[in-house]
Design an enzyme around this catalytic site. Structure first.
Site, PDB file in Angstrom:
ATOM      1  N   LYS A 173      41.343  50.378  37.760  1.00 17.56           N
ATOM      2  CA  LYS A 173      41.803  49.300  38.648  1.00 17.56           C
ATOM      3  C   LYS A 173      42.978  48.491  38.078  1.00 17.56           C
ATOM      4  CE  LYS A 173      37.635  48.558  41.377  1.00 17.56           C
ATOM      5  NZ  LYS A 173      36.626  47.602  41.824  1.00 17.56           N
TER       6      LYS A 173
ATOM      7  N   ASP B 100      38.854  43.943  47.204  1.00 17.80           N
ATOM      8  CA  ASP B 100      37.633  43.353  46.625  1.00 17.80           C
ATOM      9  C   ASP B 100      37.592  41.843  46.867  1.00 17.80           C
ATOM     10  OD1 ASP B 100      36.374  45.624  45.666  1.00 17.80           O
ATOM     11  OD2 ASP B 100      37.310  45.521  43.694  1.00 17.80           O
TER      12      ASP B 100
HETATM   13  P1  NAP Z   1      34.843  46.835  34.268  1.00 16.75           P
HETATM   14  O1  NAP Z   1      36.260  46.474  34.550  1.00 16.75           O
HETATM   15  O2  NAP Z   1      34.555  48.051  33.438  1.00 16.75           O
HETATM   16  O3  NAP Z   1      34.129  45.590  33.588  1.00 16.75           O
HETATM   17  C1  NAP Z   1      32.806  45.702  33.138  1.00 16.75           C
HETATM   18  C2  NAP Z   1      32.300  44.338  32.738  1.00 16.75           C
HETATM   19  O4  NAP Z   1      30.930  44.481  32.335  1.00 16.75           O
HETATM   20  C3  NAP Z   1      33.050  43.743  31.534  1.00 16.75           C
HETATM   21  O5  NAP Z   1      33.074  42.346  31.641  1.00 16.75           O
HETATM   22  C4  NAP Z   1      32.160  44.178  30.352  1.00 16.75           C
HETATM   23  O6  NAP Z   1      32.249  43.343  29.232  1.00 16.75           O
HETATM   24  C5  NAP Z   1      30.781  44.023  30.983  1.00 16.75           C
HETATM   25  N1  NAP Z   1      29.793  44.834  30.273  1.00 16.75           N
HETATM   26  C6  NAP Z   1      29.663  46.175  30.312  1.00 16.75           C
HETATM   27  N2  NAP Z   1      28.630  46.551  29.534  1.00 16.75           N
HETATM   28  C7  NAP Z   1      28.124  45.405  28.984  1.00 16.75           C
HETATM   29  C8  NAP Z   1      27.053  45.141  28.103  1.00 16.75           C
HETATM   30  N3  NAP Z   1      26.295  46.132  27.587  1.00 16.75           N
HETATM   31  N4  NAP Z   1      26.782  43.858  27.764  1.00 16.75           N
HETATM   32  C9  NAP Z   1      27.541  42.852  28.266  1.00 16.75           C
HETATM   33  N5  NAP Z   1      28.575  43.044  29.129  1.00 16.75           N
HETATM   34  C10 NAP Z   1      28.856  44.311  29.469  1.00 16.75           C
HETATM   35  O7  NAP Z   1      34.044  47.022  35.637  1.00 16.75           O
HETATM   36  P2  NAP Z   1      34.285  46.260  37.042  1.00 16.75           P
HETATM   37  O8  NAP Z   1      35.166  47.046  37.895  1.00 16.75           O
HETATM   38  O9  NAP Z   1      34.633  44.871  36.721  1.00 16.75           O
HETATM   39  O10 NAP Z   1      32.822  46.355  37.692  1.00 16.75           O
HETATM   40  C11 NAP Z   1      31.753  45.559  37.214  1.00 16.75           C
HETATM   41  C12 NAP Z   1      30.528  45.806  38.101  1.00 16.75           C
HETATM   42  O11 NAP Z   1      30.815  45.351  39.426  1.00 16.75           O
HETATM   43  C13 NAP Z   1      30.173  47.293  38.235  1.00 16.75           C
HETATM   44  O12 NAP Z   1      28.768  47.399  38.225  1.00 16.75           O
HETATM   45  C14 NAP Z   1      30.716  47.681  39.598  1.00 16.75           C
HETATM   46  O13 NAP Z   1      29.968  48.718  40.211  1.00 16.75           O
HETATM   47  C15 NAP Z   1      30.528  46.372  40.358  1.00 16.75           C
HETATM   48  N6  NAP Z   1      31.461  46.246  41.485  1.00 16.75           N
HETATM   49  C16 NAP Z   1      30.932  46.123  42.721  1.00 16.75           C
HETATM   50  C17 NAP Z   1      31.743  45.985  43.809  1.00 16.75           C
HETATM   51  C18 NAP Z   1      31.136  45.828  45.158  1.00 16.75           C
HETATM   52  O14 NAP Z   1      31.849  46.050  46.157  1.00 16.75           O
HETATM   53  N7  NAP Z   1      29.891  45.427  45.241  1.00 16.75           N
HETATM   54  C19 NAP Z   1      33.138  45.974  43.640  1.00 16.75           C
HETATM   55  C20 NAP Z   1      33.656  46.091  42.363  1.00 16.75           C
HETATM   56  C21 NAP Z   1      32.801  46.248  41.274  1.00 16.75           C
HETATM   57  P3  NAP Z   1      33.328  43.655  28.057  1.00 16.75           P
HETATM   58  O15 NAP Z   1      34.661  43.232  28.636  1.00 16.75           O
HETATM   59  O16 NAP Z   1      32.888  42.791  26.947  1.00 16.75           O
HETATM   60  O17 NAP Z   1      33.267  45.117  27.787  1.00 16.75           O
END
Ligand code: NAP
Length: 279
Positions: free
Chosen positions: A67, A103
């Site tokens: 993204k 989003d």
């Molecule tokens: P991303 O860019 O990979 O970010 C992941 C986030 O989760 C980061 O802040 C990361 O922290 C944190 N994280 C991952 N593993 C962790 C752990 N073990 N302990 C603590 N923090 C952890 O992903 P994203 O695109 O932001 O998506 C995040 C979530 O939102 C996903 O589950 C995705 O499916 C969901 N989402 C949903 C929608 C919807 O339409 N409902 C839309 C977008 C995303 P660090 O930076 O410290 O690694």
């Protein structure tokens, strides 16, 4: 007219609901498309974009981990994507690639449907990845009183706080306790909970009156975060509604056509039915 090609681009993409959602929209609106989920590594993104633009593809949905990385490969960045610093949608037009972020609209839709306003509120965002950026942009747009980002790697939270004019910290229990007490809206924008067990707030919550807890994670339907928040008295919102709403916004950009609410509701009901099935 031939059915246009569209795809979800990410890595991994195997368990995504996007193919189901867009094929359901296409069927309901009698507008056939070819839709695929494609595993693409970042080093191949540039070539994949040129090739799709040349072949007049309709567009892409963009998911983890591209993204943010995709921004540098696109010809045009729409204001939404600029605001968030992240792209979740590409439209190819006349050989050029245009990046959007749906989003933001997707995040706001379930709040608006419940009559929940963000203006003047304190929003606590757990996470600092692509989804947290969209939440930050949405909060800025809606004039929140304060936004706080907490993240496992606090430097990333600090970067978002600088971008959206908020505060930042680490995702540790002491800070969480303190910030949760002052938050009107808590958002889980980490990926914790997708396994059905991990929880960014694994303790009893002392929440503000009328607090709202919103989990962007949509599988399982009731995540550990939502369960903890509901036990603490919060109104809860799961991530599925946002997923369907951002897809509706994407369809509108691709086809200049609204997805009617009954179609969105039908797709959401069907996903709810499928969501807890083993993948
Ligand atoms: P991303 O860019 O990979 O970010 C992941 C986030 O989760 C980061 O802040 C990361 O922290 C944190 N994280 C991952 N593993 C962790 C752990 N073990 N302990 C603590 N923090 C952890 O992903 P994203 O695109 O932001 O998506 C995040 C979530 O939102 C996903 O589950 C995705 O499916 C969901 N989402 C949903 C929608 C919807 O339409 N409902 C839309 C977008 C995303 P660090 O930076 O410290 O690694």
């Amino acid at each position: 007219m031939k059915a246009p090609w569209a795809a979800l681009i990410g890595h991994p993409v195997e368990h995504s609901f996007s193919p189901f959602i867009y094929r359901a929209f296409a069927y309901a609106l009698n507008r056939p498309i070819h839709y695929r989920a494609l595993n693409v590594r970042e080093r191949k993104l540039g070539n994949a974009i040129s090739s799709a633009a040349k072949r007049s593809w309709l567009g892409w949905n963009v998911t983890l981990p591209h993204k943010v990385a995709i921004l540098k490969y696109l010809d045009e960045i729409h204001a939404d994507a600029e605001e968030a610093g992240a792209v979740n949608l590409v439209r190819f037009k006349e050989g050029r690639s245009h990046g959007y972020n749906t989003d933001i609209e997707g995040f706001l839709a379930p709040l608006a449907q419940r009559g929940i306003t963000l203006k003047g509120r304190t929003v606590l965002v757990l996470g600092a990845g692509g989804a947290a950026r969209a939440v930050g942009a949405a909060c800025t747009r809606k004039d929140v009183e304060e936004i706080v980002f907490l993240n496992r790697h606090p430097d990333k939270a600090a970067a978002l706080a600088a971008l959206f004019g908020g505060r930042a910290g680490g995702l540790d229990e002491r800070i969480l306790h303190q910030e949760i007490r002052g938050a009107d809206v808590l958002v889980n924008a980490t990926s914790l909970g997708m396994d059905g067990t991990a929880n960014p707030v694994p303790f009893r919550l002392r929440l503000k009156k009328n607090a709202v807890a919103y989990d962007l994670v949509y599988r399982p339907r009731v995540t550990p975060f939502l369960k903890t928040a509901a036990d603490g008295g919060a109104q809860t919102i799961g991530g599925l509604e946002m997923l369907v709403a951002q897809a509706g916004a994407a369809w509108k950009i691709w086809f200049s056509e609204e997805v009617p609410q009954p179609v969105l509701t039908h797709v959401q009901d069907e996903l709810e039915r499928r969501i807890d099935e083993p993948t």
